[in-house]
Design a protein around this motif. Structure first.
Motif, PDB file in Angstrom:
ATOM      1  N   GLU A 301       0.844  -1.183   0.000  1.00 36.92           N
ATOM      2  CA  GLU A 301       0.000   0.000   0.000  1.00 36.92           C
ATOM      3  C   GLU A 301       0.888   1.245   0.000  1.00 36.92           C
ATOM      4  OE1 GLU A 301      -2.406  -0.235   3.448  1.00 36.92           O
ATOM      5  OE2 GLU A 301      -3.433  -2.084   2.839  1.00 36.92           O
ATOM      6  N   LEU A 302       0.482   2.248  -0.749  1.00 34.19           N
ATOM      7  CA  LEU A 302       1.215   3.505  -0.717  1.00 34.19           C
ATOM      8  C   LEU A 302       1.256   4.033   0.717  1.00 34.19           C
ATOM      9  CD1 LEU A 302      -0.143   5.193  -3.957  1.00 34.19           C
ATOM     10  CD2 LEU A 302       2.207   4.432  -3.548  1.00 34.19           C
ATOM     11  N   TYR A 303       2.371   4.613   1.077  1.00 33.72           N
ATOM     12  CA  TYR A 303       2.607   4.971   2.472  1.00 33.72           C
ATOM     13  C   TYR A 303       2.908   6.458   2.581  1.00 33.72           C
ATOM     14  CZ  TYR A 303       4.840   5.020   7.082  1.00 33.72           C
ATOM     15  OH  TYR A 303       5.173   5.303   8.383  1.00 33.72           O
ATOM     16  N   THR A 304       2.264   7.136   3.531  1.00 29.36           N
ATOM     17  CA  THR A 304       2.450   8.575   3.675  1.00 29.36           C
ATOM     18  C   THR A 304       2.861   8.991   5.091  1.00 29.36           C
ATOM     19  OG1 THR A 304       0.090   8.917   4.166  1.00 29.36           O
ATOM     20  CG2 THR A 304       0.773   9.042   1.851  1.00 29.36           C
ATOM     21  N   GLY A 305       3.250   8.008   5.909  1.00 27.72           N
ATOM     22  CA  GLY A 305       3.698   8.320   7.265  1.00 27.72           C
ATOM     23  C   GLY A 305       5.195   8.569   7.323  1.00 27.72           C
ATOM     24  N   ILE A 306       5.751   8.543   8.545  1.00 26.01           N
ATOM     25  CA  ILE A 306       7.186   8.806   8.693  1.00 26.01           C
ATOM     26  C   ILE A 306       7.919   7.716   9.476  1.00 26.01           C
ATOM     27  CG2 ILE A 306       6.874  11.299   8.507  1.00 26.01           C
ATOM     28  CD1 ILE A 306       7.319  11.472  11.544  1.00 26.01           C
ATOM     29  N   GLU A 307       7.230   6.680   9.915  1.00 26.00           N
ATOM     30  CA  GLU A 307       7.924   5.574  10.576  1.00 26.00           C
ATOM     31  C   GLU A 307       8.814   4.858   9.562  1.00 26.00           C
ATOM     32  OE1 GLU A 307       7.936   5.076  13.720  1.00 26.00           O
ATOM     33  OE2 GLU A 307       6.356   6.499  14.240  1.00 26.00           O
ATOM     34  N   VAL A 308       9.857   4.199  10.056  1.00 28.24           N
ATOM     35  CA  VAL A 308      10.825   3.574   9.155  1.00 28.24           C
ATOM     36  C   VAL A 308      11.062   2.122   9.556  1.00 28.24           C
ATOM     37  CG1 VAL A 308      11.999   5.771   8.759  1.00 28.24           C
ATOM     38  CG2 VAL A 308      12.809   4.260  10.585  1.00 28.24           C
ATOM     39  N   GLY A 309      11.687   1.376   8.648  1.00 27.96           N
ATOM     40  CA  GLY A 309      12.194   0.054   8.984  1.00 27.96           C
ATOM     41  C   GLY A 309      11.297  -1.102   8.642  1.00 27.96           C
ATOM     42  N   PHE A 310      10.184  -0.876   7.936  1.00 26.53           N
ATOM     43  CA  PHE A 310       9.203  -1.943   7.728  1.00 26.53           C
ATOM     44  C   PHE A 310       9.250  -2.573   6.346  1.00 26.53           C
ATOM     45  CE2 PHE A 310       7.279   2.051   6.471  1.00 26.53           C
ATOM     46  CZ  PHE A 310       6.702   1.754   5.251  1.00 26.53           C
ATOM     47  N   SER A 311      10.024  -2.016   5.424  1.00 27.02           N
ATOM     48  CA  SER A 311       9.987  -2.485   4.035  1.00 27.02           C
ATOM     49  C   SER A 311      11.306  -3.153   3.641  1.00 27.02           C
ATOM     50  CB  SER A 311       9.704  -1.316   3.092  1.00 27.02           C
ATOM     51  OG  SER A 311      10.701  -0.313   3.213  1.00 27.02           O
ATOM     52  N   THR A 312      11.202  -4.062   2.680  1.00 28.00           N
ATOM     53  CA  THR A 312      12.415  -4.696   2.149  1.00 28.00           C
ATOM     54  C   THR A 312      12.120  -5.308   0.791  1.00 28.00           C
ATOM     55  OG1 THR A 312      14.195  -6.289   2.554  1.00 28.00           O
ATOM     56  CG2 THR A 312      11.988  -6.943   3.235  1.00 28.00           C
ATOM     57  N   PHE A 313      13.128  -5.298  -0.064  1.00 28.56           N
ATOM     58  CA  PHE A 313      13.047  -6.057  -1.298  1.00 28.56           C
ATOM     59  C   PHE A 313      13.122  -7.550  -0.990  1.00 28.56           C
ATOM     60  CE2 PHE A 313      15.036  -2.403  -3.885  1.00 28.56           C
ATOM     61  CZ  PHE A 313      13.804  -2.011  -4.384  1.00 28.56           C
ATOM     62  N   ALA A 314      12.644  -8.354  -1.939  1.00 25.84           N
ATOM     63  CA  ALA A 314      12.861  -9.801  -1.882  1.00 25.84           C
ATOM     64  C   ALA A 314      14.297 -10.057  -2.319  1.00 25.84           C
ATOM     65  CB  ALA A 314      11.883 -10.522  -2.798  1.00 25.84           C
ATOM     66  N   THR A 315      15.154 -10.323  -1.361  1.00 34.54           N
ATOM     67  CA  THR A 315      16.588 -10.372  -1.649  1.00 34.54           C
ATOM     68  C   THR A 315      17.038 -11.688  -2.278  1.00 34.54           C
ATOM     69  OG1 THR A 315      17.036 -11.147   0.595  1.00 34.54           O
ATOM     70  CG2 THR A 315      17.103  -8.760   0.221  1.00 34.54           C
ATOM     71  N   ASP A 316      16.128 -12.678  -2.355  1.00 33.24           N
ATOM     72  CA  ASP A 316      16.520 -13.969  -2.924  1.00 33.24           C
ATOM     73  C   ASP A 316      15.995 -14.155  -4.348  1.00 33.24           C
ATOM     74  OD1 ASP A 316      13.896 -14.059  -2.154  1.00 33.24           O
ATOM     75  OD2 ASP A 316      13.985 -16.070  -1.278  1.00 33.24           O
ATOM     76  N   LEU A 317      15.446 -13.095  -4.951  1.00 31.78           N
ATOM     77  CA  LEU A 317      14.900 -13.198  -6.301  1.00 31.78           C
ATOM     78  C   LEU A 317      15.848 -12.598  -7.324  1.00 31.78           C
ATOM     79  CD1 LEU A 317      11.144 -12.155  -5.837  1.00 31.78           C
ATOM     80  CD2 LEU A 317      12.089 -14.467  -6.035  1.00 31.78           C
ATOM     81  N   ASP A 318      16.061 -13.311  -8.434  1.00 35.39           N
ATOM     82  CA  ASP A 318      16.879 -12.764  -9.515  1.00 35.39           C
ATOM     83  C   ASP A 318      16.264 -11.480 -10.064  1.00 35.39           C
ATOM     84  OD1 ASP A 318      18.708 -14.801  -9.288  1.00 35.39           O
ATOM     85  OD2 ASP A 318      17.807 -16.024 -10.886  1.00 35.39           O
ATOM     86  N   LEU A 319      14.913 -11.412 -10.055  1.00 35.18           N
ATOM     87  CA  LEU A 319      14.240 -10.234 -10.582  1.00 35.18           C
ATOM     88  C   LEU A 319      14.628  -8.975  -9.810  1.00 35.18           C
ATOM     89  CD1 LEU A 319      12.112  -9.102 -12.554  1.00 35.18           C
ATOM     90  CD2 LEU A 319      10.403  -9.490 -10.759  1.00 35.18           C
ATOM     91  N   THR A 320      14.833  -9.118  -8.515  1.00 34.18           N
ATOM     92  CA  THR A 320      15.230  -7.960  -7.708  1.00 34.18           C
ATOM     93  C   THR A 320      16.535  -7.373  -8.215  1.00 34.18           C
ATOM     94  OG1 THR A 320      14.088  -8.776  -5.727  1.00 34.18           O
ATOM     95  CG2 THR A 320      15.882  -7.209  -5.384  1.00 34.18           C
ATOM     96  N   TYR A 321      17.478  -8.227  -8.523  1.00 28.23           N
ATOM     97  CA  TYR A 321      18.786  -7.738  -8.961  1.00 28.23           C
ATOM     98  C   TYR A 321      18.744  -7.234 -10.402  1.00 28.23           C
ATOM     99  CZ  TYR A 321      19.948  -9.730  -4.531  1.00 28.23           C
ATOM    100  OH  TYR A 321      19.966 -10.008  -3.193  1.00 28.23           O
ATOM    101  N   GLN A 322      17.822  -7.766 -11.202  1.00 28.33           N
ATOM    102  CA  GLN A 322      17.609  -7.194 -12.522  1.00 28.33           C
ATOM    103  C   GLN A 322      17.041  -5.782 -12.393  1.00 28.33           C
ATOM    104  OE1 GLN A 322      18.438  -8.496 -15.691  1.00 28.33           O
ATOM    105  NE2 GLN A 322      18.058  -6.311 -16.094  1.00 28.33           N
ATOM    106  N   PHE A 323      16.132  -5.617 -11.437  1.00 24.17           N
ATOM    107  CA  PHE A 323      15.564  -4.297 -11.153  1.00 24.17           C
ATOM    108  C   PHE A 323      16.666  -3.326 -10.742  1.00 24.17           C
ATOM    109  CE2 PHE A 323      14.196  -1.382  -7.783  1.00 24.17           C
ATOM    110  CZ  PHE A 323      13.203  -0.660  -8.423  1.00 24.17           C
ATOM    111  N   VAL A 324      17.493  -3.730  -9.787  1.00 21.18           N
ATOM    112  CA  VAL A 324      18.578  -2.868  -9.326  1.00 21.18           C
ATOM    113  C   VAL A 324      19.505  -2.522 -10.486  1.00 21.18           C
ATOM    114  CG1 VAL A 324      20.589  -2.707  -7.811  1.00 21.18           C
ATOM    115  CG2 VAL A 324      18.466  -3.733  -6.956  1.00 21.18           C
TER     116      VAL A 324
END
Length: 530
Positions: A301-324
């Protein structure tokens, strides 16, 4: 005793008074403080007959001549010409390798600004402009002639990297606002603009191979505003505007955390769960369980607050590194500077081993495209590639860890350099999770003695960030950076043994005259005798 007429006595008194009041070059209020200033007898008169002589060729020499002519002409009310054949205000490019050092020499006959490099010439011009009447700030004519006291300035920076960061992700700022920020930096001899282009609340740079990043991720900001983003042409315009003023843009794509805007744009980058659901409700940050069977992920969901630390990429997917790879490639193609910032901070829900794996791979991708990685100090817990940089902001152990790996540190201690921190408990804008930072707090520290085990030789430079959770417009930006961006400019440029708070406070008060003329919304600190 010989009798002196009253008229002669008056004349002698006036002559004595004028000589007593005549300012010297040492009396000038230059920020950041030059390394060496020597006053001499005499002065140079700048008037309509002054001609700027350009000696030496280079890509920016003609532009600098016109830039200086425009500034001087504004306070004289007359046009100043430039020439490559003759003149008495000389921009001289010399032979050597001290590209940021400069000499400013003023005599009765001429003014000479000289340097081995164009950056040094530009920095010398900034010192010279501070010798002109304050009306230069608004290009208002004040006189047909201006007197500049004679003497010389020999100057060079203490640190090679002198930066400021502008967070355009929490709240979006348009191209003209960024140019205004660049102009402030240029006048203070900063040479790196760090643009924080992505975060949980917004994605601010067009990536043609992943168009939903701006279509969806760029559509909002903190508080639910409409957000915005830079087209690639607009980003190039910012880069070029900065480069003309000898400022290099450092783009940051924060990852693997602070990525909710990207995860809202492309569900397939999520690690099988929606990181914004549930975690934010309880504000309990826990690592995601990658061993659980994956389900088809949904977009965050789109986020408009200011708290941090809750999000992460899927670090085990090849697609993630293609994105990067795609993102880095497209931004690198538009960014001629040496650095690419990979973020790396506050990735609390990423498993530690996965975090290390991701940072190591992100570094390799950046290196593949010919750039040096910078990351917030947490990246030092991974294996830093040779030459990569850890930006110290909070954890001293991480700074030491980077140093032990043989890597340099960029100093941005939150307790001293974060311009989004409130000045005191009454400040209407800003936060105070790190500290209240008054102007003397921003000035009175030494990068080479701030972290045990980190010396001047371990430091690449100093950067002062402005995060924008509570900052929504240019007036807000001005209030939070004026005067603190002046303090960090001197911390980064002037050797610590030459810096003195009482002296700086007086020069800062003098600088505020120009801010008043420009209508700058600045903080009138009780620490300064304005």
């Amino acid at each position: 005793m010989r009798y002196l007429s009253p008229f002669l006595l008056i004349a002698l008194f006036l002559s004595f008074s004028c000589s007593q009041e005549q300012e010297t070059l040492n009396d000038q209020n230059i920020i950041p403080l030059p390394r060496e200033v020597k006053s001499a007898k005499g002065s140079f008169i700048v008037d309509a007959s002054t001609t700027i002589l350009i000696e030496g060729r280079g890509e920016g020499m003609d532009w600098m001549g016109e830039y200086l002519a425009d500034k001087i002409g504004g306070v004289l009310g007359s046009e100043i010409s430039t020439s490559t054949e003759g003149g008495n205000l000389i921009l001289r490019k010399t032979q050597g390798d001290q590209l940021e050092a400069y000499n400013l020499s003023i005599s009765n006959e001429e003014i000479v600004i000289s340097s081995d490099g164009e950056p040094g010439l530009f920095f010398g011009i900034q010192s010279f402009l501070q010798l002109l009447p304050d009306e230069i700030a608004v290009q208002r004519p004040v006189s047909s002639a201006i007197t500049i006291p004679a003497g010389s300035i020999n100057d060079q920076p203490e640190y090679g990297y002198r930066g400021s960061m502008l967070d355009v992700a929490r709240h979006f700022f348009d191209v003209e606002d960024v140019k205004h920020y660049i102009d402030v930096m240029a006048g203070l001899k900063y040479n790196y603009l760090h643009l924080h282009l992505s975060d949980d609340q917004g994605w601010r740079i067009e990536i043609k191979s992943w168009p939903k990043l701006t279509e969806i991720g760029g559509s909002t900001e903190v508080g639910g505003g409409e957000g915005g983003f830079y087209t690639q042409e607009e980003y190039k315009e910012i880069v070029a505007y900065a480069a003309q003023r000898y400022i290099t843009v450092v783009p940051e794509i924060d990852m693997p955390g602070h990525t909710n805007a990207a995860l809202a744009s492309y569900a397939e980058l999520n690690p099988g769960v929606n990181p914004a659901n549930g975690i934010l409700d309880s504000l309990t940050i826990v690592p995601l369980d990658y061993d659980k069977p994956k389900v088809n992920p949904e977009p965050a969901e789109l986020y408009t607050g200011i708290e941090v630390g809750f999000s992460t990429f899927a670090t085990d997917l090849d697609l993630t590194y293609q994105f990067v790879d795609d993102v880095v490639r497209e931004i690198v193609e538009m960014t001629p500077g040496p650095y690419f910032h990979i973020g790396g901070d506050e990735s609390h829900v990423t498993d530690k081993d996965d975090y290390i794996k991701f940072v190591n791979r992100a570094q390799e991708i950046v290196q593949k495209y010919g750039k040096v990685s910078i990351g917030w100090d947490e990246v030092a817990t991974a294996s830093l590639l040779p030459g990569n940089i850890a930006q110290f902001w909070g954890d001293e152990d991480n700074a030491v860890l980077a140093n032990k790996q043989g890597n340099k540190v960029l100093m941005s201690p939150a307790k001293k350099t974060y311009m989004d921190m409130q000045y005191d408990s009454t400040t209407q804008l800003g936060l105070h999770w790190a500290a209240y930072i008054e102007i003397d707090d921003a000035y009175n520290w030494d990068p080479a003695n701030y972290v045990d085990g980190i010396t001047a030789e371990d430091i690449i430079g100093v950067e002062t960030p402005l995060w924008t959770e509570t900052i929504t417009n240019r007036a807000d930006i001005q209030y939070m950076i004026f005067p603190r961006i002046y303090a960090t400019a001197e911390v980064a440029w002037t050797p610590s043994n030459q810096r003195n708070w009482e002296n700086f406070e007086g020069r800062l008060a003098n600088a505020s005259k120009r801010w008043e003329m420009q209508g700058i919304n600045y903080y009138k600190s009780p620490k300064v005798n304005w």
